[in-house]
Design an enzyme around this catalytic site. Structure first.
Site, mmCIF file in Angstrom:
data_model
loop_
_atom_site.group_PDB
_atom_site.id
_atom_site.type_symbol
_atom_site.label_atom_id
_atom_site.label_comp_id
_atom_site.label_asym_id
_atom_site.label_seq_id
_atom_site.Cartn_x
_atom_site.Cartn_y
_atom_site.Cartn_z
ATOM 1 N N ARG A 1 -9.735 8.323 -4.486
ATOM 2 C CA ARG A 1 -9.561 7.267 -3.450
ATOM 3 C C ARG A 1 -10.652 6.870 -2.855
ATOM 4 O O ARG A 1 -10.447 5.531 -2.381
ATOM 5 C CB ARG A 1 -8.599 8.234 -2.259
ATOM 6 C CG ARG A 1 -7.051 7.992 -2.778
ATOM 7 C CD ARG A 1 -6.071 9.239 -1.893
ATOM 8 N NE ARG A 1 -4.970 9.215 -2.643
ATOM 9 C CZ ARG A 1 -3.988 8.527 -2.526
ATOM 10 N NH1 ARG A 1 -3.741 7.842 -1.376
ATOM 11 N NH2 ARG A 1 -2.907 8.666 -3.184
ATOM 12 N N GLU B 1 -8.251 28.562 -6.565
ATOM 13 C CA GLU B 1 -9.341 27.670 -6.157
ATOM 14 C C GLU B 1 -9.614 27.521 -4.809
ATOM 15 O O GLU B 1 -9.594 26.350 -4.346
ATOM 16 C CB GLU B 1 -9.206 26.151 -6.867
ATOM 17 C CG GLU B 1 -10.688 25.582 -7.192
ATOM 18 C CD GLU B 1 -10.100 23.976 -7.712
ATOM 19 O OE1 GLU B 1 -9.771 23.217 -6.969
ATOM 20 O OE2 GLU B 1 -10.401 24.049 -8.923
ATOM 21 N N HIS C 1 -11.093 8.064 -10.624
ATOM 22 C CA HIS C 1 -9.626 7.863 -9.973
ATOM 23 C C HIS C 1 -9.770 7.899 -8.365
ATOM 24 O O HIS C 1 -8.718 7.753 -7.631
ATOM 25 C CB HIS C 1 -8.606 8.735 -10.405
ATOM 26 C CG HIS C 1 -8.636 10.212 -10.189
ATOM 27 N ND1 HIS C 1 -9.644 11.165 -10.996
ATOM 28 C CD2 HIS C 1 -8.328 10.716 -9.238
ATOM 29 C CE1 HIS C 1 -9.585 12.161 -10.468
ATOM 30 N NE2 HIS C 1 -8.690 12.265 -9.323
ATOM 31 N N ASP D 1 -6.262 21.190 -4.074
ATOM 32 C CA ASP D 1 -6.498 20.533 -2.841
ATOM 33 C C ASP D 1 -5.477 19.382 -2.591
ATOM 34 O O ASP D 1 -5.982 18.512 -2.005
ATOM 35 C CB ASP D 1 -7.911 20.063 -2.645
ATOM 36 C CG ASP D 1 -8.465 19.482 -3.597
ATOM 37 O OD1 ASP D 1 -7.542 18.797 -4.648
ATOM 38 O OD2 ASP D 1 -9.760 19.454 -3.922
HETATM 39 C C1 UD1 Z 1 -3.804 12.874 -6.665
HETATM 40 C C2 UD1 Z 1 -4.604 13.889 -5.814
HETATM 41 C C3 UD1 Z 1 -5.946 14.027 -6.275
HETATM 42 C C4 UD1 Z 1 -6.050 14.445 -7.617
HETATM 43 C C5 UD1 Z 1 -5.448 13.610 -8.584
HETATM 44 C C6 UD1 Z 1 -5.345 13.966 -9.825
HETATM 45 C C7 UD1 Z 1 -3.426 13.643 -3.547
HETATM 46 C C8 UD1 Z 1 -3.654 12.840 -2.279
HETATM 47 N N1 UD1 Z 1 -4.597 13.225 -4.582
HETATM 48 O O1 UD1 Z 1 -4.557 11.721 -6.475
HETATM 49 O O2 UD1 Z 1 -6.590 14.995 -5.135
HETATM 50 O O3 UD1 Z 1 -7.586 14.375 -7.953
HETATM 51 O O4 UD1 Z 1 -4.021 13.425 -8.064
HETATM 52 O O5 UD1 Z 1 -5.229 13.068 -10.772
HETATM 53 O O6 UD1 Z 1 -2.936 14.413 -3.672
HETATM 54 N N2 UD1 Z 1 0.947 7.399 -11.293
HETATM 55 C C9 UD1 Z 1 1.744 6.977 -12.321
HETATM 56 N N3 UD1 Z 1 2.206 8.202 -13.190
HETATM 57 C C10 UD1 Z 1 1.605 9.402 -13.100
HETATM 58 C C11 UD1 Z 1 0.665 9.646 -11.963
HETATM 59 C C12 UD1 Z 1 0.451 8.521 -11.267
HETATM 60 O O7 UD1 Z 1 2.135 5.819 -12.437
HETATM 61 O O8 UD1 Z 1 1.705 10.111 -13.996
HETATM 62 C C13 UD1 Z 1 0.649 6.313 -10.274
HETATM 63 C C14 UD1 Z 1 1.902 6.028 -9.142
HETATM 64 O O9 UD1 Z 1 1.927 4.754 -8.847
HETATM 65 C C15 UD1 Z 1 1.423 7.129 -8.179
HETATM 66 C C16 UD1 Z 1 -0.158 6.773 -8.170
HETATM 67 O O10 UD1 Z 1 -0.483 6.882 -9.386
HETATM 68 O O11 UD1 Z 1 2.081 6.876 -6.726
HETATM 69 C C17 UD1 Z 1 -1.089 7.745 -7.583
HETATM 70 O O12 UD1 Z 1 -0.735 9.217 -7.458
HETATM 71 P P1 UD1 Z 1 -1.084 9.970 -6.020
HETATM 72 O O13 UD1 Z 1 -0.661 11.292 -6.306
HETATM 73 O O14 UD1 Z 1 -0.627 9.160 -4.911
HETATM 74 O O15 UD1 Z 1 -2.801 9.913 -5.880
HETATM 75 P P2 UD1 Z 1 -3.558 10.198 -6.894
HETATM 76 O O16 UD1 Z 1 -4.638 9.045 -6.440
HETATM 77 O O17 UD1 Z 1 -3.437 10.348 -8.390
HETATM 78 N N1 UDP Z 2 -7.239 15.185 -17.989
HETATM 79 C C1 UDP Z 2 -6.404 15.284 -19.328
HETATM 80 N N2 UDP Z 2 -6.244 13.908 -19.755
HETATM 81 C C2 UDP Z 2 -6.995 12.899 -19.052
HETATM 82 C C3 UDP Z 2 -7.499 13.001 -18.075
HETATM 83 C C4 UDP Z 2 -7.822 14.458 -17.607
HETATM 84 O O1 UDP Z 2 -5.694 16.215 -19.804
HETATM 85 O O2 UDP Z 2 -6.384 11.740 -19.691
HETATM 86 C C5 UDP Z 2 -7.334 16.746 -17.584
HETATM 87 C C6 UDP Z 2 -8.849 17.365 -17.341
HETATM 88 O O3 UDP Z 2 -9.332 18.064 -18.719
HETATM 89 C C7 UDP Z 2 -8.898 18.160 -16.290
HETATM 90 C C8 UDP Z 2 -7.828 17.590 -15.254
HETATM 91 O O4 UDP Z 2 -7.017 16.540 -16.239
HETATM 92 O O5 UDP Z 2 -8.453 19.573 -16.762
HETATM 93 C C9 UDP Z 2 -8.275 16.868 -14.244
HETATM 94 O O6 UDP Z 2 -7.292 15.883 -13.826
HETATM 95 P P1 UDP Z 2 -7.871 14.701 -12.742
HETATM 96 O O7 UDP Z 2 -9.289 14.228 -13.264
HETATM 97 O O8 UDP Z 2 -6.725 13.829 -12.563
HETATM 98 O O9 UDP Z 2 -7.762 15.694 -11.241
HETATM 99 P P2 UDP Z 2 -9.154 16.297 -10.375
HETATM 100 O O10 UDP Z 2 -9.482 17.427 -11.292
HETATM 101 O O11 UDP Z 2 -10.113 15.189 -10.031
HETATM 102 O O12 UDP Z 2 -8.244 16.523 -9.058
#
Ligand code: UD1
Ligand code: UDP
Length: 372
Positions: free
Chosen positions: A216, A117, A214, A95
């Site tokens: 939003r 999923e 994390h 999603d």
């Molecule tokens: C995204 C997904 C969310 C998912 C989450 C898992 C969307 C809208 N949201 O949220 O569904 O649960 O990923 O983690 O698609 N950043 C880094 N390094 C990284 C990753 C992120 O610096 O490796 C920072 C960057 O500033 C990036 C920000 O985190 O722009 C946020 O990432 P973003 O993909 O916008 O949304 P998430 O809140 O991570």
């Molecule tokens: N995960 C990981 N390292 C971390 C935190 C999470 O490998 O430091 C794994 C976790 O086991 C799960 C997935 O990342 O399989 C979940 O990711 P996240 O919580 O970012 O996203 P969400 O499931 O909420 O979309």
């Protein structure tokens, strides 16, 4: 048949990896992997240990993007890959914005889309935001819906998705989890990435509470309440809180401001998937707003308190492994203390169960994709 699998964030990588592997074993199937890298570092933390080498890496992450930025970047860049590859099928998972924009790009080119999923619904378009609407958009477009559970299938049927297009497969996260657990080789030695945790535990026989958060919709006051609750729990002195902090600055800044200086709290960088699974195994209980962690914890027999007001994963609650505790500071403290102090309550929630799958989801998905 040429199949393009597209993903971009950490959880999608975890959940797509078993499907990529299973499809790649099948003769006559050409599998191409494209990562948008909506996440960079934390995506690589899954790709590298699992040996996943994408054919395309669009490297789209940029600092503080808006949802519009991510959607438009993905839509355009994936469109170019689709035009170059012309796959027979596109597979997406979950999603995220990568998932939604990829499905849309495929639809514009009339390429059939499989959704891994499929059918999760919280019933609230703003929680999780924007994921609830992302998944509805994908359901409208997809013509293969791989529902992890019967509940997810029923959600799709209620939205008039034809039954013939829906397959209940289990969630591929359980396939990934079982594989990594098998690689853990017991828990005699701490993984080097968990050295700070090991050091902190040396100073007393404390139980580990693992935390991730994390979402939003929790940014700001919700996350502040969560962190204040964690501070109160850490003050007890008989637990050690381990929190691998998501790299998003909106999350990091709040978490470090409230918990950065507490000696019973380890704020650590996000972990590679293998040490993260190890940390879950070593934990007494888990507090999270993550989707994937809600699915993994029951399979490991770890009670999970869900730091959200709604969930699209009611199966863990029905199986008695999870409780939806919301983001109210006092309630988080109360529910956590109940599990810490009431052995019966703890035992009831720590029976390992698998409401999300049996570890064979990728095989089922592969069969259905190839038969479609
Ligand atoms: C995204 C997904 C969310 C998912 C989450 C898992 C969307 C809208 N949201 O949220 O569904 O649960 O990923 O983690 O698609 N950043 C880094 N390094 C990284 C990753 C992120 O610096 O490796 C920072 C960057 O500033 C990036 C920000 O985190 O722009 C946020 O990432 P973003 O993909 O916008 O949304 P998430 O809140 O991570
Ligand atoms: N995960 C990981 N390292 C971390 C935190 C999470 O490998 O430091 C794994 C976790 O086991 C799960 C997935 O990342 O399989 C979940 O990711 P996240 O919580 O970012 O996203 P969400 O499931 O909420 O979309």
């Amino acid at each position: 048949m040429k199949i393009l699998i597209v993903f971009g964030t950490r959880p999608e990588a975890v959940k797509c990896f078993p499907v990529v592997r299973e499809l790649s074993k099948r003769e006559g199937t050409q599998v191409k992997v494209c990562v948008t890298a909506q996440h960079r570092e934390i995506l690589d933390q899954v790709l590298q240990p699992l040996g996943l080498e994408p054919n395309y890496d669009l490297n789209l992450m940029r600092p503080s993007p808006t949802l519009t930025d991510i959607t438009s970047d993905v839509l355009k860049a994936i469109g170019e890959v689709l035009d170059a590859e012309k796959p027979d099928r596109v597979l997406v998972q979950g999603d995220t914005t990568t998932t939604m924009a990829t499905a849309l790009a495929a639809y514009y080119r009339r390429i059939p889309v499989g959704h891994v999923e499929a059918g999760l619904r919280s019933g609230d378009n703003y929680s999780p935001w924007p994921e609830e609407v992302n998944r509805k958009v994908v359901s409208t477009i997809a013509n293969m819906h791989f529902a992890p559970t019967p509940e997810a299938r029923d959600n799709l049927l209620k939205e008039n998705i034809p039954e013939s297009q829906i397959k209940v497969t289990g969630n591929t996260v359980i396939d990934a989890l079982f594989e990594i657990k098998g690689r853990l080789n017991g828990l005699q030695h701490f993984h080097p990435a968990l050295a700070p945790v090991q050091k902190a535990l040396k100073s007393g026989n404390k139980r580990i509470i693992m935390v991730t958060s994390h979402r939003r919709e929790n940014w700001g006051e919700g996350l502040r309440q969560i962190c204040r609750a964690l501070r109160t729990l850490a003050n007890r002195g008989d637990v050690h809180i381990v929190y691998p902090v998501h790299p998003n600055p909106k999350v990091r800044d709040t978490v470090f401001a409230i918990l950065g200086d507490h000696r019973h709290v380890s704020l650590i960088p996000p972990l590679d998937y293998l040490p993260f699974v190890e940390l879950m195994c070593r934990s007494h209980l888990i507090l999270t707003d993550s989707g994937g962690v809600q699915e993994e914890a029951p399979a490991l027999g770890k009670p999970v308190l869900v730091l959200r007001t709604t969930t699209e994963r009611p199966e863990g609650i029905a199986s008695g492994n999870a409780i939806l505790v919301g983001v109210d500071e006092k309630r988080i403290v109360r529910e956590t203390e109940r599990l810490l102090d009431d052995e019966c309550a703890y035992r009831a929630m720590s029976q390992a169960r698998n409401p999300y799958g049996d570890g064979n989801a990728a095989k089922r998905i592969t069969e259905h994709v190839l038969a479609s």
